[in-house]
Design a protein around this motif. Structure first.
Motif, mmCIF file in Angstrom:
data_model
loop_
_atom_site.group_PDB
_atom_site.id
_atom_site.type_symbol
_atom_site.label_atom_id
_atom_site.label_comp_id
_atom_site.label_asym_id
_atom_site.label_seq_id
_atom_site.Cartn_x
_atom_site.Cartn_y
_atom_site.Cartn_z
ATOM 1 N N VAL A 1 0.850 -1.188 0.000
ATOM 2 C CA VAL A 1 0.000 0.000 0.000
ATOM 3 C C VAL A 1 0.886 1.238 0.000
ATOM 4 O O VAL A 1 1.863 1.308 0.761
ATOM 5 C CB VAL A 1 -0.925 0.000 1.228
ATOM 6 C CG1 VAL A 1 -1.776 1.269 1.284
ATOM 7 C CG2 VAL A 1 -1.812 -1.239 1.222
ATOM 8 N N SER B 1 -3.277 -0.271 -2.706
ATOM 9 C CA SER B 1 -2.263 -1.203 -3.172
ATOM 10 C C SER B 1 -1.729 -0.751 -4.524
ATOM 11 O O SER B 1 -2.486 -0.314 -5.395
ATOM 12 C CB SER B 1 -2.849 -2.615 -3.299
ATOM 13 O OG SER B 1 -1.878 -3.498 -3.842
ATOM 14 N N PRO C 1 -2.895 -5.146 1.779
ATOM 15 C CA PRO C 1 -3.928 -4.112 1.758
ATOM 16 C C PRO C 1 -5.107 -4.412 2.668
ATOM 17 O O PRO C 1 -5.622 -3.528 3.363
ATOM 18 C CB PRO C 1 -4.365 -4.064 0.286
ATOM 19 C CG PRO C 1 -3.225 -4.639 -0.479
ATOM 20 C CD PRO C 1 -2.593 -5.639 0.429
#
Length: 428
Positions: free
Chosen positions: A249, A256, A423
């Motif tokens: 991320v 992401s 993420p």
């Protein structure tokens, strides 16, 4: 030692101690540290200060470079020259992509020509590495494409990858050049038992075009990496995975940077080969960032993102001297050198870790402990902000490319980013 042998208690203790040391010797790390250089995101703008320049396109643009703009030739040259002064004989030089300025498709000169110029500058700075398969390890960034993030993976053989391999031709061995032309990645044993695995990360990006989400393994890169890592493990060597766009991320949009299926496949691979992966090095974000892994993944070092030469996002221009332990694997020191954008450019040590952040070492576990302390220790938090890009919150919000001061929710998110690689874990 059995008591009936008649040995005294002191002798038995002494012999047990000798046997213990003999048992430990095979796994002790007796090694000479390896130091190398990292150059991230130079983004050379050959039109800086002229009409075709990216943002800085007038004669009043500061000749040494300025925030919000990509690098003029003098800045790239100065960074390389000072890197050579700091580490005159590095084991190798790692160039993390994006050699070409932003909006590369709006130049009269093509990105391949600019890429070739930067490769030539690096080769001239470190002449002892001249020749194919020497000590200069390079890779592709999204700005190195003919259009940002554009690479048609269905075109085989790929004409652009073949041309990009030509741009790097002077530092690639024939085998590396062939691999580069096929998929944009390769591997090299830079010192005995230390293997750098170069990835083409453009094909995994959420920005990649044309759409290739139907490709389970674009360009066959994951399959090739797996074979390479199997060889490294069989030799009991250490692998360092390097690329441009990191599979995590980002700190700006909080999303992401890779498409989810590719993140999952990458994670499965690094978990499978955790025992021989010494580190993972990426660029793209223009500042220093770290992503620690869950302890159960078994990785000894976190993922590192490195501060850029280009000051386009208001970071101080920087390069890095990194020290590895080739026997036990892992990063033992990272020294970041940067320069204030003022004439003349004066380069100095921005920080040296683990010392700067008060860490015992740079293991994955140490970074996880640091993240816990960053939640409540304001002094450590200020030091960490300086660590990110060398400027903390010194620039006013009006500075071109500057990000806002990181307080409140931003501080909490930053700690969460450090601790959560995936993420879905960050969002939770």
């Amino acid at each position: 030692t059995p008591a009936h042998l008649g040995l005294s208690q002191k002798k038995r203790i002494a012999m047990r101690t000798v046997w213990l040391w003999c048992a430990l010797l095979p796994v002790l790390c007796v090694t000479v540290p390896v130091q190398f250089l990292i150059i991230a995101d130079p983004h050379l703008d050959p039109y800086y200060g002229r009409a075709q320049g990216y943002r800085c396109n007038t004669s009043v643009s500061a000749p040494e470079g300025q925030f919000g703009c990509d690098s003029p030739p003098v800045l790239v040259h100065a960074a390389l020259r000072h890197a050579k002064e700091v580490v005159p004989s590095p084991a190798f030089v790692l160039v993390l992509g994006d050699l070409v300025r932003h909006y590369e498709d709006r130049m009269d000169r093509g990105p391949l020509d600019v890429m070739h110029d930067v490769v030539h500058q690096i080769s001239e700075t470190f002449p002892h590495f001249k020749g194919p398969g020497g000590g200069i390890v390079g890779l592709l960034g999204n700005s190195d494409m003919k259009r940002d993030y554009f690479l048609d993976v269905r075109e085989r053989p790929n004409r652009y990858l073949h041309a990009a391999a030509n741009a790097w031709d002077t530092v690639l061995s024939p085998w590396e050049r062939a691999a580069f032309a096929r998929r944009g990645g390769y591997w090299r044993e830079v010192v005995p038992d230390v293997v750098v695995v170069v990835m083409n990360t453009i094909v995994y990006s959420v920005e990649h075009a044309p759409d290739s989400t139907g490709e389970r393994d674009p360009l066959g890169q994951f399959a090739g990496m797996r074979r390479m890592l199997q060889r490294v493990r069989a030799r009991n060597a250490t692998a360092y995975i390097v690329g441009h766009i990191p599979p995590c991320v980002d700190d700006y949009r909080r999303r992401s940077m890779w498409r989810a299926p590719y993140v999952r496949r990458y994670v499965r691979m690094v978990r499978e080969f955790h025992s021989i992966i010494g580190g993972q090095f990426f660029g793209h974000l223009h500042n220093n960032q770290v992503r620690a892994f869950p302890p159960e993944w078994g990785l000894r070092s976190p993922l590192y993102v490195f501060q850029a030469v280009s000051p386009v996002f208001a970071n101080l221009p920087a390069f890095h001297a990194v020290t590895l332990d080739p026997a036990c694997g892992g990063v033992t020191a990272i020294d970041t050198y940067s320069a204030a954008l003022a004439a003349p450019l004066r380069w100095g040590l921005q920080q040296s870790n683990p010392r700067f952040l008060g860490m015992a070492d740079l293991t994955n576990a140490a970074w996880r402990r640091l993240a816990g302390a960053l939640r409540t220790d304001d002094g450590l938090w200020r030091a960490f902000q300086f660590h990110v890009d060398g400027r903390a919150s010194l620039h006013p919000p009006s500075t071109p490319g500057a990000r806002p001061s990181c307080v409140g929710q931003c501080r909490w998110d930053t700690v969460c980013l450090l601790l959560h690689f995936l993420p879905e874990d960050f969002k939770a």
